[in-house]
Structure formats: structure tokens, C-alpha cells
Motif scaffolding. Sequence first.
Motif, PDB file in Angstrom:
ATOM      1  N   PRO A  45       7.574   6.388  -7.810  1.00 44.57           N
ATOM      2  CA  PRO A  45       7.680   5.448  -6.681  1.00 44.57           C
ATOM      3  C   PRO A  45       7.048   4.091  -6.938  1.00 44.57           C
ATOM      4  CG  PRO A  45       7.089   7.628  -5.881  1.00 44.57           C
ATOM      5  CD  PRO A  45       7.021   7.689  -7.377  1.00 44.57           C
ATOM      6  N   LEU A  65       0.152   4.935  -1.862  1.00 44.42           N
ATOM      7  CA  LEU A  65      -0.162   6.126  -1.073  1.00 44.42           C
ATOM      8  C   LEU A  65       0.874   7.223  -1.302  1.00 44.42           C
ATOM      9  CD1 LEU A  65      -1.267   4.435   2.275  1.00 44.42           C
ATOM     10  CD2 LEU A  65      -2.734   5.618   0.637  1.00 44.42           C
ATOM     11  N   LEU A  66       2.144   6.828  -1.412  1.00 44.20           N
ATOM     12  CA  LEU A  66       3.203   7.804  -1.657  1.00 44.20           C
ATOM     13  C   LEU A  66       3.001   8.495  -2.999  1.00 44.20           C
ATOM     14  CD1 LEU A  66       5.888   9.146  -0.952  1.00 44.20           C
ATOM     15  CD2 LEU A  66       7.075   7.157  -1.913  1.00 44.20           C
ATOM     16  N   SER A  67       2.693   7.717  -4.041  1.00 43.65           N
ATOM     17  CA  SER A  67       2.477   8.300  -5.364  1.00 43.65           C
ATOM     18  C   SER A  67       1.255   9.223  -5.374  1.00 43.65           C
ATOM     19  CB  SER A  67       2.308   7.194  -6.411  1.00 43.65           C
ATOM     20  OG  SER A  67       3.535   6.578  -6.698  1.00 43.65           O
ATOM     21  N   THR A  68       0.187   8.799  -4.699  1.00 42.46           N
ATOM     22  CA  THR A  68      -1.018   9.629  -4.636  1.00 42.46           C
ATOM     23  C   THR A  68      -0.735  10.941  -3.909  1.00 42.46           C
ATOM     24  OG1 THR A  68      -2.378   7.625  -4.560  1.00 42.46           O
ATOM     25  CG2 THR A  68      -3.439   9.697  -3.933  1.00 42.46           C
ATOM     26  N   GLY A  69      -0.067  10.844  -2.773  1.00 41.63           N
ATOM     27  CA  GLY A  69       0.280  12.048  -2.017  1.00 41.63           C
ATOM     28  C   GLY A  69       1.216  12.959  -2.790  1.00 41.63           C
ATOM     29  N   LEU A  70       2.181  12.339  -3.491  1.00 45.73           N
ATOM     30  CA  LEU A  70       3.130  13.120  -4.279  1.00 45.73           C
ATOM     31  C   LEU A  70       2.418  13.871  -5.399  1.00 45.73           C
ATOM     32  CD1 LEU A  70       6.079  13.878  -4.766  1.00 45.73           C
ATOM     33  CD2 LEU A  70       6.336  11.789  -6.132  1.00 45.73           C
ATOM     34  N   ALA A 108       5.053  11.628 -10.255  1.00 39.24           N
ATOM     35  CA  ALA A 108       4.352  11.040  -9.114  1.00 39.24           C
ATOM     36  C   ALA A 108       4.279   9.520  -9.203  1.00 39.24           C
ATOM     37  CB  ALA A 108       2.944  11.622  -9.024  1.00 39.24           C
ATOM     38  N   SER A 119       7.887  -1.072  -6.364  1.00 42.32           N
ATOM     39  CA  SER A 119       6.969  -2.199  -6.536  1.00 42.32           C
ATOM     40  C   SER A 119       7.649  -3.315  -7.310  1.00 42.32           C
ATOM     41  CB  SER A 119       5.710  -1.757  -7.284  1.00 42.32           C
ATOM     42  OG  SER A 119       4.896  -2.868  -7.563  1.00 42.32           O
ATOM     43  N   GLN A 127       0.803  -1.214   0.000  1.00 38.24           N
ATOM     44  CA  GLN A 127       0.000   0.000   0.000  1.00 38.24           C
ATOM     45  C   GLN A 127       0.842   1.273   0.000  1.00 38.24           C
ATOM     46  OE1 GLN A 127      -2.929   0.001   3.128  1.00 38.24           O
ATOM     47  NE2 GLN A 127      -4.221  -1.512   2.101  1.00 38.24           N
ATOM     48  N   TRP A 128       1.983   1.259   0.666  1.00 37.91           N
ATOM     49  CA  TRP A 128       2.695   2.530   0.848  1.00 37.91           C
ATOM     50  C   TRP A 128       3.204   3.147  -0.449  1.00 37.91           C
ATOM     51  CZ3 TRP A 128       7.748   3.468  -0.384  1.00 37.91           C
ATOM     52  CH2 TRP A 128       8.609   2.379  -0.527  1.00 37.91           C
ATOM     53  N   PRO A 129       3.655   2.361  -1.477  1.00 44.20           N
ATOM     54  CA  PRO A 129       4.029   3.041  -2.726  1.00 44.20           C
ATOM     55  C   PRO A 129       2.843   3.730  -3.397  1.00 44.20           C
ATOM     56  CG  PRO A 129       4.998   0.845  -2.641  1.00 44.20           C
ATOM     57  CD  PRO A 129       3.984   0.923  -1.551  1.00 44.20           C
TER      58      PRO A 129
END
Length: 402
Positions: free
Chosen positions: A246, A209-214, A243, A251, A205-207
Motif C-alpha cells: 500500500p 497505518l494501512l501497511s502497519t495494520g496489514l 504489507a 503514496s 497517514q492512512w497508507p
Amino acid sequence: MIAIRQWLPSWVKIWQIMTAGAVFLLVTGNISPSEALKAIDWNVIAYLFGVFAISHALFASGISNEVSNWICADSRPVPAILFYFILFVTAVSAVLTNDAAAAIGTPIAIAIAASLGIRAALPLIALCVSVTVGSMFSPVGNPQNLLIVADGHFTNPVAVFLEWLLVPGLVSLAFTLVWFWYCFSREEQGDAPSHVAPEEQTMRQWPALLSTGLLCVLVLIDSFAHGSSWAPDLPLGALSLIAAVPLFLFSSHRVQLVKEVDWHTLIFFVSMFIVTGAVLKSGALQEWLSPWHDQLGDPVLVTSIAFFGSQVFSNVPLVEIYLNLLKGHETATLMLLSGISTLAGNLFILSAASNVIIVQQTEKHGVTPFQFWQFTRYVLPVTVVSLIACYAWVAFVTELNG
């Protein structure tokens, strides 16, 4: 053909019809290959590629499923489910553009339909409307807003959009909530789709979420820094690709990510740009507007041309040519053009690119979407109310500002 697609064989898809139109125009010489390449907005294609990669990562990692479970949690009543759903996709649309909200919101809409035991068509149409209206709120909500911001040279485009389009947007969203609550209450149980969720959460999940946040941060920075010297002015396509980095760096399912990008929708957009390019090359739109060349700032004319012209020529090319023909660049005229050309997407499936993305994404998940005239029947009341609200509020603010 798209309007009568429900009577065509089931294997005929929207992207195939549009591609056939583009091929026909190329073969008949209405547009040359070099002109076709120039007509394609590669910035939009790049943006959609990154967004599709991020939306699939959100789906494959189970995040979309968690959002839909939260929206439908604790046997919430339908009005509450609709409220949270509309609020969510509106926020995504305002920050990440309507196309991103369409891709991210489609599996959530299907999950809501499964939770309520109804057909997917109604939540999907509610998604279309919310995505379109939500894109009114910000200068990065849709491509035509970006064109208007570039032409208007606003010192603070975010504040300008909130001043002129926040109120009609909120009125439109409130009516959307009430109208679809009424429609949902009349919807019969049955033919509900399966809850679209990944059979296996193949991605961390974290990649995602990181891409979405970025992407959120990059788009917001680009919006606030527009026209300033302290930050480079990067196109949305570049921001989307940055974005998505990541996802491909961290992944282990890079090949799967590339495979799951909605290539059919990308082909549709490439074909649509070629068809639109041929229309623009023909001079039909320019000739159509020429009799009113000296009156293009008139509010009634702006409203009429922006709405009906967007149905025929698509809102982005119409806005681009309209801006080139305008003698003045009054803020009221630009905001009315922005609001009406955006709301024009709430009439036909082809009136907004986000509608097409939702249809294509739904079929990709193996679910039957809405039909052409079914869509128009449900969105027409929202269209009328939102157009009146937008015109009235812009007129009020214009009078207020003297």
C-alpha cells in the motif's frame, strides 16, 4: 573494533566494520562467493526492507511524532512515560518482531529524551531492553523463536509461549521499568537531542497505518495458522513485502521511500550473515558443542550454552545448530532455549540484531547513540534478573507438568 568504536574516528560506523570483516573473509578464501550467497538469510533482509519502509512512512507522516507526544503528554511523570513507552514497544515487538519494534521505536525514544531534557542514550537503551524482552512473548517475536516453533511442531504455538515465557517476561519488564526509573532519576539534564520530527509531513497517514495494520494481521494469522492446511505458510519476508505494498501503491513519494530505507543496516546484516556463515563453515561451533552432545537437554547446559554461545556466534545460528544436535525435543528444553537465547541480547550491542538497528537508526537521525560498554553497564542488572526469572519459571512449569 565495534567494542572500541568510541575511540575510533567518528566516521567509522558499525556497518562499515562488519562489511570490512565480510570482505576480508571473502578475499582470504575463508568463504567462497557462492557460499556467502547461501549464508545470507534473504527472508530476514526482505522482512527488514518492508519494516524499514513502513517505519519511515510512520515517521514521515507524523505518526511516530504523535505517539511520542501522547506518551509525554500533560507533563506526565517519568514513571508514567516509561510505563507507556515500554508497553508500546513490547506490544510491537511481540506482534511484529523485535527488529520492527527497534525501527519504529527509535524516533520515539529520541523524542522522549528531548522532552525530558536528557541524553538520548538512556531511553534508547531502555528501548533495546524492552524490545528484546517483549520478543519473548510470542512465536514471531524474533527469528530464533520461529526456528523453535518449526522444530517443536506445536499445535498452538501462541499458547505454548504464553504458558512458558509470559511470567518471566512480565517479571523482566517490571524490573526494567523500576531499574530505568531509577536510572532516569539519576540522569543529569543537558546534551538533550533535538526532538526528531519530520520537517514536513510529506506522506499521508492512512497508507502508513494501512501497511502497519496489514503487517499485524498477516503476522498474527501466520502465527495462529502455523502448520495448518487452511492457510499458506508464508515466510516473514513475504509478509513484510506484502504489507508494504500500500505504501508504494498509494503514496506519491515512492522514490523517497526507497531512498530512506536504512540501506546501511541492510548491508550490515548481509555482511553479518557472511561472517556467521564463515564461522559455521569452519565447524568451530559444532566442535565446541560436540563434547556435550549427549547432555544438550540438561537445563543448566542449555542455559549456559544459549547465553554465552549467543554472545560469540549470535543467537540465531546457535539455536539452529543446537536444534539439529538435540536428540529429543522436549517443550521445556525448547522454551528454555528460546528464552535464554533471546535474553542473551541484553548484554552487548552485538548480542541482538535489534540493538544494531537502533544504533544505526539513531545515527541516521543525526543523534549520538550509546557506546558499547555504556550499554552493557546499564543492561547488566536486567540481564541477571531476567535470566534467573526465566530459568526458575521454566523449572517450575516443568515440575508442575510432571
